[in-house]
Structure formats: C-alpha cells, structure tokens
Design a protein around this motif. Structure first.
Motif, PDB file in Angstrom:
ATOM      1  N   PRO A   8       0.837  -1.198   0.000  1.00  0.00           N
ATOM      2  CA  PRO A   8       0.000   0.000   0.000  1.00  0.00           C
ATOM      3  C   PRO A   8       0.877   1.255   0.000  1.00  0.00           C
ATOM      4  CG  PRO A   8      -0.636  -1.523   1.754  1.00  0.00           C
ATOM      5  CD  PRO A   8       0.687  -1.983   1.228  1.00  0.00           C
ATOM      6  N   GLY A   9       0.235   2.402  -0.212  1.00  0.00           N
ATOM      7  CA  GLY A   9       0.951   3.668  -0.129  1.00  0.00           C
ATOM      8  C   GLY A   9       1.082   4.179   1.286  1.00  0.00           C
ATOM      9  N   PHE A  10       0.430   3.545   2.257  1.00  0.00           N
ATOM     10  CA  PHE A  10       0.518   3.939   3.666  1.00  0.00           C
ATOM     11  C   PHE A  10       1.929   3.638   4.153  1.00  0.00           C
ATOM     12  CE2 PHE A  10      -0.719   2.778   8.220  1.00  0.00           C
ATOM     13  CZ  PHE A  10      -0.650   4.096   8.657  1.00  0.00           C
ATOM     14  N   ASP A  11       2.680   4.688   4.465  1.00  0.00           N
ATOM     15  CA  ASP A  11       4.119   4.555   4.657  1.00  0.00           C
ATOM     16  C   ASP A  11       4.540   3.532   5.715  1.00  0.00           C
ATOM     17  OD1 ASP A  11       4.600   6.611   2.721  1.00  0.00           O
ATOM     18  OD2 ASP A  11       4.048   8.066   4.241  1.00  0.00           O
ATOM     19  N   PRO A  12       3.993   3.573   6.947  1.00  0.00           N
ATOM     20  CA  PRO A  12       4.458   2.588   7.939  1.00  0.00           C
ATOM     21  C   PRO A  12       4.249   1.151   7.483  1.00  0.00           C
ATOM     22  CG  PRO A  12       3.210   4.334   9.002  1.00  0.00           C
ATOM     23  CD  PRO A  12       3.024   4.514   7.533  1.00  0.00           C
ATOM     24  N   CYS A  13       3.136   0.896   6.803  1.00  0.00           N
ATOM     25  CA  CYS A  13       2.866  -0.451   6.301  1.00  0.00           C
ATOM     26  C   CYS A  13       3.841  -0.821   5.191  1.00  0.00           C
ATOM     27  CB  CYS A  13       1.425  -0.520   5.814  1.00  0.00           C
ATOM     28  SG  CYS A  13       0.949  -2.132   5.171  1.00  0.00           S
ATOM     29  N   SER A  14       4.060   0.103   4.266  1.00  0.00           N
ATOM     30  CA  SER A  14       4.974  -0.168   3.159  1.00  0.00           C
ATOM     31  C   SER A  14       6.393  -0.416   3.659  1.00  0.00           C
ATOM     32  CB  SER A  14       4.962   1.008   2.175  1.00  0.00           C
ATOM     33  OG  SER A  14       5.775   0.740   1.060  1.00  0.00           O
ATOM     34  N   VAL A  15       6.857   0.397   4.602  1.00  0.00           N
ATOM     35  CA  VAL A  15       8.203   0.204   5.156  1.00  0.00           C
ATOM     36  C   VAL A  15       8.288  -1.126   5.889  1.00  0.00           C
ATOM     37  CG1 VAL A  15       9.934   1.073   6.767  1.00  0.00           C
ATOM     38  CG2 VAL A  15       8.698   2.668   5.298  1.00  0.00           C
ATOM     39  N   THR A  16       7.241  -1.489   6.622  1.00  0.00           N
ATOM     40  CA  THR A  16       7.235  -2.777   7.318  1.00  0.00           C
ATOM     41  C   THR A  16       7.495  -3.911   6.328  1.00  0.00           C
ATOM     42  OG1 THR A  16       5.750  -2.008   9.080  1.00  0.00           O
ATOM     43  CG2 THR A  16       5.803  -4.381   8.651  1.00  0.00           C
ATOM     44  N   GLY A  17       6.846  -3.854   5.172  1.00  0.00           N
ATOM     45  CA  GLY A  17       7.075  -4.875   4.145  1.00  0.00           C
ATOM     46  C   GLY A  17       8.490  -4.851   3.609  1.00  0.00           C
ATOM     47  N   GLN A  18       9.041  -3.645   3.396  1.00  0.00           N
ATOM     48  CA  GLN A  18      10.407  -3.538   2.875  1.00  0.00           C
ATOM     49  C   GLN A  18      11.419  -4.086   3.871  1.00  0.00           C
ATOM     50  OE1 GLN A  18      10.616   0.678   1.914  1.00  0.00           O
ATOM     51  NE2 GLN A  18      10.270   0.257  -0.243  1.00  0.00           N
ATOM     52  N   VAL A  19      11.221  -3.785   5.148  1.00  0.00           N
ATOM     53  CA  VAL A  19      12.136  -4.307   6.169  1.00  0.00           C
ATOM     54  C   VAL A  19      12.048  -5.838   6.209  1.00  0.00           C
ATOM     55  CG1 VAL A  19      12.666  -4.365   8.640  1.00  0.00           C
ATOM     56  CG2 VAL A  19      12.113  -2.186   7.538  1.00  0.00           C
ATOM     57  N   ALA A  20      10.827  -6.359   6.186  1.00  0.00           N
ATOM     58  CA  ALA A  20      10.656  -7.813   6.175  1.00  0.00           C
ATOM     59  C   ALA A  20      11.314  -8.436   4.947  1.00  0.00           C
ATOM     60  CB  ALA A  20       9.178  -8.170   6.213  1.00  0.00           C
ATOM     61  N   SER A  21      11.331  -7.703   3.836  1.00  0.00           N
ATOM     62  CA  SER A  21      11.957  -8.206   2.614  1.00  0.00           C
ATOM     63  C   SER A  21      13.473  -8.153   2.657  1.00  0.00           C
ATOM     64  CB  SER A  21      11.461  -7.406   1.402  1.00  0.00           C
ATOM     65  OG  SER A  21      10.140  -7.760   1.068  1.00  0.00           O
ATOM     66  N   GLY A  22      14.028  -7.430   3.642  1.00  0.00           N
ATOM     67  CA  GLY A  22      15.475  -7.405   3.801  1.00  0.00           C
ATOM     68  C   GLY A  22      16.122  -6.045   3.781  1.00  0.00           C
TER      69      GLY A  22
END
Length: 510
Positions: free
Chosen positions: A403-417
């Motif tokens: 999503p474009g919702f920043d905290p959610c998007s960053v959470t996914g990026q961190v989980a991705s590495g």
C-alpha cells in the motif's frame, strides 16, 4: 529539461509540458517570462501554472507525461489544480523491456562497517527483537523489554543496540490460509531473520491463528541459533512468561554481543525507498536525487526497493519499459490489476490517493504523484517484482508490492530485507522503523528548516542554490554509507521506531 526563468520563479520540466511549476509563492498579476501573460490567480510554491490555452478535455502534461485531463477551459497564467484538473481516461504503452539498459558497474570498491551474520547477510544495526505472533501477546512483550531495562540487563552487552518489542494489531480473527495470512506470515518470518537483529525472542499467546509452531515449522529460522520462543498460555500467565522471557533474553543478548562491526562491501546494503507527505517539489528535487543514489548503489552491486503500488499507478509504464524480461514487467502489471480490483471491491478508487497534504503541496492527481514518486527508482533495469514482505533474493533495483501507507509499506520492505530506509518528504514526516535506520530527506528548504530536528538531508538547494541532482545523489549515497556504518539518523536520536511496525491487513477481520 530544467528550464528556469525570471530568477528561478518557475521551472518547466519538459518541452512537452503545458504547465510550469512555481518555485515560490506568486501573486496574481505577476509577470513571469515563461508564462508570457500576467498570472490570473495567486499560485503557491510547488503548484502548476498553465503556459498556454488548455481546452476542456485536453491532456495536461508534466514531466512530458499526462497527469490528467482539463475539467474546464484553462487560460494561460491560470492556476492548474483540483478546480480544473481531473484524472480522465488514460492508456499506457507498457513497452516491456524497450528501455532496459544495464548500468555500467563501478569498479571502485566502497565499504561500510556492518554486522556479518551466519547466513551471509550483513546488518547495519545489532538489535535484539521481541517478536509477537498476535496482538494478545503485545503487552507482555513490552513488559519483558521494560523489565529488562529496569534490571539493567543490557549493561553488560555493549555491542547490542537495544531490545525492540515488535507488536501489532493482528494475528487472529483472520483466515488461516488467505492472502492476508500469507502476508503476515512473510512479515513475521522476515523480521525473525532480519540481519539488523542479532537475536529474536518470539512470544505468542497460544490459541491464535498465527501459530508459533507454523512459523517455526521445525526449521532453523536463524542460522546463528539466536532464537527462542514461548507462549503465555504454556508458561502459565503473564508473570511466569516475563520471568522466563528475561532468562531467554539474557542468553540471546550474550549471543548477539559476540558480533562486532567489520568491513563489508556496500553491495550488502539494501535500501527501501519511500516518500510521504509529498509535494510539488518531490519529483523535482529529493526523488530524482534518491533515484541517482539508487543507480549508484546498484552500480556498486547493491539493492534498492521501490514500493507503494498505489503510488506508481499511471507511471507503471516507466518501470515496465525497464524490465529485464517481459515476465518481470507483466508481474508488475498483474499487481496493478490486483489493486484495481482490490480498491473497487472495497468501494475505493485508485485516484483517491493524493492526501489533503499532498494537494496543499501542489499535487492534483495520482498520475502526477506517481510520476514524481517513480523518480526514486532512478534509471536502472527493473530486476524483479516481489510480493509484500517477500524475501528479496537478487541484487539490483526491484519492486515490492505494498500500500501507499508509509508505515505499512516500510514494514514490508524491512521484512523483505531492507537494512536502510530512505524517506523523502515535502510536507514533513516524523517516524522511524526499528530495527532499520531511516534517513529523512526534505524536498524543499522551508520544510528542512522548519523540521530541522527531524530531517537528515535537504534537497531544496537543488532549486535554491543550483546544486545538481547528481551531486545531491552522491551526497545521499555517502550519508547512506555513514548511517549503515553506525551514524545515528535524526529519528534514531529521537527514539522513533516503537510504533511503526504495521503489517498489511488484507481481508476480513472475523
């Protein structure tokens, strides 16, 4: 490109454009050479001005690309915004791979001081995480961290940056097999093996949908063995869980403390690229500068992640044309189609993305916002497209659905590495994303000055002082390397990162 006039009062981004962008607040009646007639209205900085007659139904161009359709006749010198500009129909030519040109590798070896993990990854921080499977164990995770701090448990472990409780609002009341469950599973698994964690304590309640047994599954999640897990129900309640948690935490801290910083090539840096609180300057200053830094890191063998699928909508053709294969390009379009269906069935629309703050900053449609946001991706070939929180398994410039919702998007990026986050902002943003440091980049000098305690880098001088995008990109890469080596960002100094873990909740809450 970058045609400026009348003491840099406006900027025209492409010869094809029928609007220019105000670089300062301009009064009605002002004579601007590039416009050719006195301004019809007052125009705030970052907003658009018509440079010729635009008829109702005609396309409006910025960056040489369509950003919408005139809802009414627009006169030269008139303010172009929500009152006279809308989405309109748009078709894209995806041109799969047509503009895919490999960037030349940089032979110079650059390094940072990182934490080498047993699985070969390199961290930029050395935290210990208390990871929760469900909201019901969130308070107990915090209690364990608070008790450890009160007892001075960290005092004997100087190589550990701290303990981070990772709590959230889901993990139960959900299907155990749908795409929402899989997204949460990937997120928790990604955090459990993240290189910025020197060890993990996993805490569940016991009866939730997201079972510890499924997450662990008889496999070794961490190659270093620095992972322990338990449930509150099996331990016999809150007090006993805290007591055992402290014992387990001490053992994890001992393992994490054995790792110290050592040189690593910057090819081991993975940058999650974000923008939030965007404005009319975002696509002119900070985002292109980040795009240049992204290209530099990719040329050094590193990895950069672009995300926020709803905020590339209308600009996806600029990415598909750079895809390394048709398969990669089509995978991105499949995500776009999923989002069109997702928003429709939830009675939303893709053009509802520009927020009130975005619009005050001069952005009118999602097409315009997306074109500026996509500039973060630079010019490198698109090497892969990944699901939310899916582990990135190749180097280069990639895209992760979110999503474009920043905290959610960053959470996914961190989980991705992602072991570094770079976050550009025009209106201003305050947040952090433990265990990953976040570099905040201001698009304009006014925001940088007003929020100087929160901003790490100013890109407004691209407009005010004529600093080149390439020079600013190199400055940003230098900052990324310093932060990867341990320099604290402003959000770290302020203690952010305890509330920004936001897994993407897809599907019904039951």
């Amino acid at each position: 490109m970058d045609k400026r006039s009348h003491a840099a009062e406006v900027i025209r981004l492409s010869n094809r454009d029928n609007v220019v962008i105000a670089l300062r607040d301009l009064d009605a009646g002002s004579d601007i050479e590039e416009v050719g007639v006195p301004l019809v209205n007052s125009v705030p900085r970052g907003h658009k001005i018509a440079v010729r007659q635009i008829s109702k139904g005609e396309s409006v161009y910025r960056y040489g690309q369509i950003i919408g359709e005139a809802k009414a006749d627009i006169a030269p010198g008139e303010h172009v915004h929500v009152q006279n500009l809308g989405m309109g129909a748009h078709q894209q030519d995806y041109r799969y791979g047509a503009d895919c040109v490999a960037l030349p590798k940089i032979a110079e070896t650059r390094s940072f001081q990182g934490y080498h993990r047993a699985d070969g990854k390199v961290g930029t921080r050395n935290y210990v995480g208390i990871l929760t499977t469900v909201n019901c164990s969130g308070s107990v995770a915090r209690f364990i961290a608070e008790a450890a701090e009160k007892a001075g448990l960290f005092d004997g472990f100087p190589n550990v940056d701290g303990v981070v409780p990772i709590v959230h609002s889901t993990g139960c009341g959900m299907s155990g097999s749908n795409e929402g469950y899989q997204a949460l599973f990937r997120t928790l698994s990604g955090y459990a093996q993240h290189p910025n964690f020197g060890g993990i304590l996993l805490v569940g309640l016991g009866c939730e949908v997201m079972q510890i047994a499924d997450l662990v599954g008889g496999r070794q999640i961490r190659a270093d063995g620095a992972m322990r897990y338990m449930t509150i129900q099996n331990e016999g309640g809150t007090r006993r869980t805290i007591e055992r948690g402290l014992r387990e935490l001490e053992g994890i801290l001992e393992l994490a403390n054995q790792t110290t910083r050592a040189p690593a090539p910057i090819s081991e840096i993975t940058v999650g690229m974000q923008c939030g609180g965007s404005d009319g300057y975002s696509g002119i200053t900070a985002n292109p500068a980040l795009g240049h830094a992204s290209d530099l890191l990719v040329r050094h063998g590193g990895t950069t992640i672009l995300s926020e699928t709803s905020e590339i909508y209308g600009a996806e053709h600029l990415l598909t044309s750079r895809a390394e294969s048709r398969e990669i390009g089509e995978k991105l379009i499949d995500q776009i189609k999923w989002w069109e269906d997702y928003t429709a069935r939830n009675k939303g629309e893709m053009d509802n993305n520009p927020s009130p703050g975005n619009k005050r900053g001069g952005l009118t449609t999602i097409l315009e916002k997306s074109l500026g946001a996509t500039a973060k991706g630079g010019t490198a070939p698109l090497a892969g497209v990944y699901q939310f929180a899916e582990l990135i398994d190749r180097k280069g410039f990639v895209f992760m659905d979110s999503p474009g919702f920043d905290p959610c998007s960053v959470t996914g990026q961190v989980a991705s590495g992602a072991n570094i986050i770079v976050f550009t902002t025009g209106r201003g943003s305050v947040s952090g994303y433990k265990p990953t440091p976040c570099i905040k980049v201001a698009t304009n000098s006014e925001t940088y000055a007003r929020l100087s305690e929160d901003m790490d880098l100013n890109c407004g001088d691209i407009v005010t002082d004529g600093v080149s995008i390439s020079d600013k990109g190199e400055e940003l890469l230098d900052l990324i390397i310093r932060v990867a080596s341990g320099e604290e960002t402003k959000s770290e100094e302020l203690g952010f990162g305890g509330a920004e873990f936001v897994p993407w909740q897809i599907g019904a809450v039951m």
